[in-house]
Design an enzyme around this catalytic site. Structure first.
Site, PDB file in Angstrom:
ATOM      1  N   SER A  40       0.831  -1.194   0.000  1.00 59.92           N
ATOM      2  CA  SER A  40       0.000   0.000   0.000  1.00 59.92           C
ATOM      3  C   SER A  40       0.874   1.255   0.000  1.00 59.92           C
ATOM      4  O   SER A  40       1.648   1.465  -0.911  1.00 59.92           O
ATOM      5  CB  SER A  40      -0.962  -0.036   1.194  1.00 59.92           C
ATOM      6  OG  SER A  40      -1.928   0.973   1.099  1.00 59.92           O
ATOM      7  N   ASP A 168      -5.928  -3.109  -2.382  1.00 50.12           N
ATOM      8  CA  ASP A 168      -4.824  -2.926  -1.442  1.00 50.12           C
ATOM      9  C   ASP A 168      -4.242  -4.238  -0.914  1.00 50.12           C
ATOM     10  O   ASP A 168      -4.963  -5.100  -0.404  1.00 50.12           O
ATOM     11  CB  ASP A 168      -5.363  -2.102  -0.272  1.00 50.12           C
ATOM     12  CG  ASP A 168      -4.286  -1.469   0.570  1.00 50.12           C
ATOM     13  OD1 ASP A 168      -3.304  -2.160   0.897  1.00 50.12           O
ATOM     14  OD2 ASP A 168      -4.433  -0.280   0.915  1.00 50.12           O
TER      15      ASP A 168
END
Length: 304
Positions: A40, A168
């Site tokens: 991320s 993510d």
């Protein structure tokens, strides 16, 4: 190995730690690692360094992202119940300004960047071509990899690329240190005794979990489930890696009061101040454990 956690705008803490260490010790951080793994926001930092950005340049990038990517608008909270909270276009634009059209194979250091594919409902990991069997991901644009690994559910929509619907990597590897160990063993052929991991978090909120969760249902757990799962995954990963490589793991993180810092909103000066204090404390240990080693740059491996 350098491992960088997820955490939205709190990635400013990780980037500031690296920038302070670089300034204090007079080194180029990326030159001292054989592999960088990032999830991320950590993936964005990893890709930035792979593209040749310095940590202080990444700090400046993050300092500009807040209002540009995560604007505060009166109806944004209401929208969040039905749609992704933020438009990914400003983030894409910021990333394109930062790394241009560089491909994953253009990285100066081997990278591993986790994501999750909603199409196949399986984990998806992007890797530079640092092993002969890794022949596909090198052609992916860094911008696409960054958007995929940072598409936090409910905050940003899934990133569509090459027929995949990617979200993510933090849904399964918010703390990606175990990926670093696995890659070192499987594709780099290193023994556990030879693996050293510098793992950097994005601050951790200190909570006292409410007793109503003990026998709670969906309503009681609605506001806590994601935080508990994320915290548990990070602690579990940290414990696993420590079990495997012992004191060859150096974990850097900072506890903060609950609610003080959010994934898409933060107090920049507070976060930079915390990074300044922590980096001063860990600088000698980082120098001894990591910066006396010279990492191997990425060499594109021939197909076999």
């Amino acid at each position: 190995m350098l491992s960088l956690d997820g955490g939205g705008l709190r990635g400013l803490f990780s980037a500031a730690i690296l920038a302070a260490l670089e300034a204090d010790l007079g080194v180029r951080v990326v030159d001292h690692f054989d592999l960088v793994v990032g999830t991320s926001t950590g993936g964005i930092i990893a890709l930035g360094m792979g593209a040749g950005m310095t940590p202080i340049e990444i700090v400046d990038l993050y300092a500009s992202l807040g209002d540009r990517v995560f604007p505060r608008r009166p109806l944004r909270g209401l929208r969040h119940w039905l749609h992704a909270k933020h438009d990914p276009a400003p983030l894409r634009s910021a990333l394109e300004d930062a790394v241009g059209d560089k491909l994953l194979e253009d990285s100066c250091v081997p990278l591993v960047i986790p994501s999750y594919d909603l199409t196949s409902d399986e984990v998806h990991i992007f890797k530079t071509p640092h092993h002969p069997r890794l022949t596909r991901d090198g052609r992916r644009r860094m911008v696409d990899v960054a958007l995929a690994t940072s598409a936090a559910p409910t905050f940003l929509p899934a990133h569509h690329t090459a027929g995949l619907r990617l979200v993510d990597g933090g849904v399964w590897a918010g703390n990606p240190a175990a990926l670093a160990v696995a890659e070192a063993r499987s594709l780099f052929g290193r023994e556990l005794d030879d693996i050293h991991v510098l793992s950097i978090g994005t601050t951790v909120a200190v909570h006292s979990r409410r007793r109503r969760l003990d026998a709670g249902g969906k309503l009681q757990w609605a506001g806590d489930a994601v935080e508990v799962l994320s915290r548990a995954q990070s602690l579990g990963t940290n414990g696993l890696v420590q079990h495997l490589i012992g004191d060859h793991l150096l974990r850097i993180d900072q506890p903060v009061p609950a609610g003080a810092l959010q994934m898409d909103a933060l107090d920049r000066d507070q976060l930079l101040g915390r990074a300044e204090g922590v980096s001063r404390q860990v600088s000698p240990a980082v120098k001894r454990g990591f910066f006396e080693h010279v990492g191997q740059p990425l060499h594109r491996q021939p197909n076999t």
